[in-house]
Design an enzyme around this catalytic site. Structure first.
Site, PDB file in Angstrom:
ATOM      1  N   ASP A 101       0.837  -1.197   0.000  1.00 22.25           N
ATOM      2  CA  ASP A 101       0.000   0.000   0.000  1.00 22.25           C
ATOM      3  C   ASP A 101       0.877   1.254   0.000  1.00 22.25           C
ATOM      4  O   ASP A 101       2.038   1.211   0.418  1.00 22.25           O
ATOM      5  CB  ASP A 101      -0.889   0.037   1.249  1.00 22.25           C
ATOM      6  CG  ASP A 101      -1.917  -1.084   1.248  1.00 22.25           C
ATOM      7  OD1 ASP A 101      -2.211  -1.619   0.164  1.00 22.25           O
ATOM      8  OD2 ASP A 101      -2.417  -1.403   2.338  1.00 22.25           O
TER       9      ASP A 101
HETATM   10  N1  URA Z   1      -1.413  -5.869   3.694  1.00 21.87           N
HETATM   11  C1  URA Z   1      -1.868  -4.614   3.754  1.00 21.87           C
HETATM   12  O1  URA Z   1      -2.908  -4.342   4.323  1.00 21.87           O
HETATM   13  N2  URA Z   1      -1.141  -3.663   3.152  1.00 21.87           N
HETATM   14  C2  URA Z   1       0.027  -3.895   2.537  1.00 21.87           C
HETATM   15  O2  URA Z   1       0.648  -2.964   2.036  1.00 21.87           O
HETATM   16  C3  URA Z   1       0.477  -5.216   2.488  1.00 21.87           C
HETATM   17  C4  URA Z   1      -0.265  -6.202   3.072  1.00 21.87           C
END
Ligand code: URA
Length: 230
Positions: A102
């Site tokens: 993310d």
């Molecule tokens: N899970 C999440 O919620 N975000 C990420 O960036 C990776 C795994």
């Protein structure tokens, strides 16, 4: 591409060393002494240094300590992307991120131009565990460990058994998941009633983030690291 770029992509030599070797007539291209460092060559040309063939290295494998604020993408109209962080020397390899983190997630992100490597690591069949360090708004409870271990049902998918570790402060946990669905760690934590306020990936399968990389820094995988993943 320029001859000096061909050689620096493929051999552990600095650009200045390479230029010197070309000046000393130590480099041949298809059997003829190379005239200059900017001589144009193709990947398929036969480049030799002191008579020894230097095959062109096509693929590159980079480990990035992803900083928050960057999208795991090659381009975007609004936000900075991880590709913006690639140093000039590796730009022409045209790498892409292996999977996604993310925008606000930090930590281990691999970048490559090798589609097979990407596929092998990301294939759900391979069940490669990804390990995260997470800070939560509320303390994790011992009972949450079993909820992770049991796997979790969501409207769009069922998460395979995952690991929740609470090594000390129960707001600072480690989580290991087998897949990499959109916002998976955050959604799993929501299901136990906690919000993730900080998330960092620290491991993919057996490969750990090199903690000496500051956020935004990257380096090539060592041959041993590459072997771990393939
Ligand atoms: N899970 C999440 O919620 N975000 C990420 O960036 C990776 C795994």
């Amino acid at each position: 591409m320029r001859l000096d770029k061909f050689i620096s992509d493929s051999a552990a030599l600095s650009r200045s060393e390479i230029r010197k070797l070309i000046r000393y007539r130590a480099v041949t291209v298809n059997g003829t002494v190379a005239p200059s460092a900017d001589f144009q060559v193709r990947e398929t040309d036969e480049v030799k240094l002191n008579g020894k063939l230097i095959p062109y290295r096509k693929f590159i494998y980079l480990m990035l300590n992803k900083p928050a604020g960057y999208l795991s993408a090659t381009e975007d109209k609004h936000d900075p992307v991880v590709i913006d962080l690639i140093p000039e020397e590796w730009k022409h390899f045209k790498v892409f991120p292996v999977g996604r983190l993310d925008k606000d997630t930090e930590g281990l992100l691999l970048l490559t131009n090798d589609g097979q490597f990407d596929h092998a690591l990301m294939s759900p069949k391979k069940k490669i565990m990804k390990r995260y360090y997470a800070e939560l708004d509320r303390p994790a409870e011992p009972g949450d460990i079993e909820k992770f271990r049991a796997g979790m049902k969501f409207q769009d998918f069922t998460a395979q058994p995952a690991v929740l570790e609470i090594p000390g402060d129960p707001k600072k946990v480690f989580i290991e998941i087998a897949e990499g669905k959109f916002h998976q760690v955050k959604r799993m934590c929501q299901q136990i009633g906690k919000e993730v306020i900080y998330l960092k990936r620290v491991k993919i399968g057996p490969l750990s983030l090199d903690e000496s990389l500051t956020p935004g820094e990257m380096r090539e995988l060592t041959p041993a690291e590459y072997q771990l993943l393939t």
